[in-house]
Design an enzyme around this catalytic site. Structure first.
Site, PDB file in Angstrom:
ATOM      1  N   GLU A  44       0.829  -1.213   0.000  1.00 30.52           N
ATOM      2  CA  GLU A  44       0.000   0.000   0.000  1.00 30.52           C
ATOM      3  C   GLU A  44       0.859   1.259   0.000  1.00 30.52           C
ATOM      4  O   GLU A  44       2.091   1.201   0.024  1.00 30.52           O
ATOM      5  CB  GLU A  44      -0.942  -0.047   1.212  1.00 30.52           C
ATOM      6  CG  GLU A  44      -1.866  -1.261   1.121  1.00 30.52           C
ATOM      7  CD  GLU A  44      -2.867  -1.374   2.247  1.00 30.52           C
ATOM      8  OE1 GLU A  44      -2.706  -0.694   3.280  1.00 30.52           O
ATOM      9  OE2 GLU A  44      -3.818  -2.163   2.082  1.00 30.52           O
ATOM     10  N   ASN A  45       0.181   2.403  -0.063  1.00 29.38           N
ATOM     11  CA  ASN A  45       0.872   3.687  -0.128  1.00 29.38           C
ATOM     12  C   ASN A  45       0.006   4.750   0.546  1.00 29.38           C
ATOM     13  O   ASN A  45      -1.227   4.633   0.532  1.00 29.38           O
ATOM     14  CB  ASN A  45       1.100   4.054  -1.613  1.00 29.38           C
ATOM     15  CG  ASN A  45       2.069   5.191  -1.775  1.00 29.38           C
ATOM     16  OD1 ASN A  45       1.725   6.366  -1.634  1.00 29.38           O
ATOM     17  ND2 ASN A  45       3.306   4.858  -2.064  1.00 29.38           N
ATOM     18  N   ALA A  46       0.661   5.800   1.083  1.00 25.91           N
ATOM     19  CA  ALA A  46      -0.077   6.905   1.695  1.00 25.91           C
ATOM     20  C   ALA A  46      -1.032   7.540   0.683  1.00 25.91           C
ATOM     21  O   ALA A  46      -2.099   8.036   1.051  1.00 25.91           O
ATOM     22  CB  ALA A  46       0.895   7.940   2.234  1.00 25.91           C
ATOM     23  N   ALA A  47      -0.629   7.541  -0.579  1.00 27.24           N
ATOM     24  CA  ALA A  47      -1.560   7.910  -1.650  1.00 27.24           C
ATOM     25  C   ALA A  47      -2.301   6.610  -1.997  1.00 27.24           C
ATOM     26  O   ALA A  47      -1.828   5.804  -2.806  1.00 27.24           O
ATOM     27  CB  ALA A  47      -0.806   8.454  -2.850  1.00 27.24           C
ATOM     28  N   TYR A  48      -3.422   6.392  -1.347  1.00 28.97           N
ATOM     29  CA  TYR A  48      -4.071   5.071  -1.326  1.00 28.97           C
ATOM     30  C   TYR A  48      -4.164   4.372  -2.679  1.00 28.97           C
ATOM     31  O   TYR A  48      -3.924   3.184  -2.793  1.00 28.97           O
ATOM     32  CB  TYR A  48      -5.495   5.186  -0.763  1.00 28.97           C
ATOM     33  CG  TYR A  48      -5.579   5.461   0.719  1.00 28.97           C
ATOM     34  CD1 TYR A  48      -4.441   5.702   1.498  1.00 28.97           C
ATOM     35  CD2 TYR A  48      -6.816   5.499   1.354  1.00 28.97           C
ATOM     36  CE1 TYR A  48      -4.537   5.972   2.849  1.00 28.97           C
ATOM     37  CE2 TYR A  48      -6.918   5.761   2.717  1.00 28.97           C
ATOM     38  CZ  TYR A  48      -5.770   5.993   3.462  1.00 28.97           C
ATOM     39  OH  TYR A  48      -5.876   6.245   4.797  1.00 28.97           O
ATOM     40  N   GLU A  55      -2.132 -10.060  -5.928  1.00 25.90           N
ATOM     41  CA  GLU A  55      -2.222 -10.809  -7.190  1.00 25.90           C
ATOM     42  C   GLU A  55      -1.399 -10.126  -8.287  1.00 25.90           C
ATOM     43  O   GLU A  55      -0.650 -10.765  -9.027  1.00 25.90           O
ATOM     44  CB  GLU A  55      -3.682 -10.909  -7.660  1.00 25.90           C
ATOM     45  CG  GLU A  55      -4.578 -11.691  -6.731  1.00 25.90           C
ATOM     46  CD  GLU A  55      -5.265 -10.831  -5.675  1.00 25.90           C
ATOM     47  OE1 GLU A  55      -4.624  -9.892  -5.158  1.00 25.90           O
ATOM     48  OE2 GLU A  55      -6.431 -11.114  -5.373  1.00 25.90           O
ATOM     49  N   CYS A  86     -10.103  -8.606  -6.530  1.00 25.89           N
ATOM     50  CA  CYS A  86     -10.819  -7.423  -7.021  1.00 25.89           C
ATOM     51  C   CYS A  86     -10.925  -7.464  -8.550  1.00 25.89           C
ATOM     52  O   CYS A  86     -10.249  -8.255  -9.223  1.00 25.89           O
ATOM     53  CB  CYS A  86     -10.123  -6.142  -6.547  1.00 25.89           C
ATOM     54  SG  CYS A  86      -8.680  -5.683  -7.528  1.00 25.89           S
TER      55      CYS A  86
HETATM   56  O1  LIG Z   1      -7.853 -10.002  -3.475  1.00 28.79           O
HETATM   57  C1  LIG Z   1      -7.392  -8.994  -2.900  1.00 28.79           C
HETATM   58  C2  LIG Z   1      -8.208  -8.085  -2.206  1.00 28.79           C
HETATM   59  C3  LIG Z   1      -7.618  -6.998  -1.610  1.00 28.79           C
HETATM   60  N1  LIG Z   1      -6.265  -6.841  -1.681  1.00 28.79           N
HETATM   61  C4  LIG Z   1      -5.609  -5.729  -0.975  1.00 28.79           C
HETATM   62  C5  LIG Z   1      -5.754  -4.350  -1.560  1.00 28.79           C
HETATM   63  C6  LIG Z   1      -5.539  -3.506  -0.305  1.00 28.79           C
HETATM   64  O2  LIG Z   1      -4.135  -3.413  -0.046  1.00 28.79           O
HETATM   65  C7  LIG Z   1      -6.152  -4.335   0.802  1.00 28.79           C
HETATM   66  C8  LIG Z   1      -7.572  -3.926   1.167  1.00 28.79           C
HETATM   67  O3  LIG Z   1      -8.388  -3.887   0.046  1.00 28.79           O
HETATM   68  O4  LIG Z   1      -6.137  -5.667   0.341  1.00 28.79           O
HETATM   69  C9  LIG Z   1      -5.450  -7.734  -2.340  1.00 28.79           C
HETATM   70  O5  LIG Z   1      -4.224  -7.617  -2.354  1.00 28.79           O
HETATM   71  N2  LIG Z   1      -6.059  -8.773  -2.961  1.00 28.79           N
HETATM   72 ZN   LIG Z   2      -6.814  -6.728  -6.744  1.00 29.92          ZN
END
Ligand SMILES: O=c1ccn([C@H]2C[C@H](O)[C@@H](CO)O2)c(=O)[nH]1
Ligand SMILES: [Zn+2]
EC number: 3.5.4.5
Length: 132
Positions: A44-48, A55, A86
């Site tokens: 992740e990042n501070a800029a969401y 994946e 997602c």
């Molecule tokens: O299948 C998924 C679902 C969510 N996320 C991450 C995105 C974000 O970092 C966090 C919450 O959505 O989980 C994944 O890596 N894979």
């Molecule tokens: Zn995803």
């Protein structure tokens, strides 16, 4: 490597997730035709919005090492049901995975649901749609 071992790798790599915002670590493991396994976690990042899912990190890792032929993927998170990828990840998967490739979705209880690429993203937009 067996599917069960691929699932264990996806669960284990969650410990490298960088998730200060969601606190939701996800792991993935991707097996190539030659038997090599690439793993990845979400970052992740501070800029969401510039964060990246486990994946895609995993698929991009493998692609950037020159891999093009994949046979199986596992994705793991601490969820009640096997974690659903997602939409963005499904689209990226559909670019590089065959329609019948297996994607194993799981959780920490090892409840696992296996989907084909086509089940995960039916009627997907692809390069042929731009050929008219
Ligand atoms: O299948 C998924 C679902 C969510 N996320 C991450 C995105 C974000 O970092 C966090 C919450 O959505 O989980 C994944 O890596 N894979
Ligand atoms: Zn995803």
């Amino acid at each position: 490597m067996s599917t069960e071992d691929l699932v264990e790798k996806a669960i284990k790599i969650r410990s490298n997730a960088y998730v200060p915002y969601s606190k939701f670590p996800v792991g993935a493991a991707l097996k190539t035709k030659s038997g090599k396994v690439y793993t990845g976690c979400n970052i992740e990042n501070a800029a969401y919005s510039v964060g990246c899912c486990a994946e895609r990190v995993t698929i991009f890792k493998a692609l950037s090492e020159g891999e093009t032929e994949f046979v199986e993927m596992a994705v793991a998170a601490d969820t009640n049901r096997p974690v659903p990828p997602c939409g963005a990840c499904r689209q990226v998967m559909s670019e590089f995975f065959s329609k019948d490739m297996s994607i194993h979705l799981t959780n920490l209880n090892r409840d696992t649901k296996t989907f084909s690429m086509d089940d995960l993203l039916p009627f997907s937009f692809n390069n042929e749609d731009m050929e008219k």
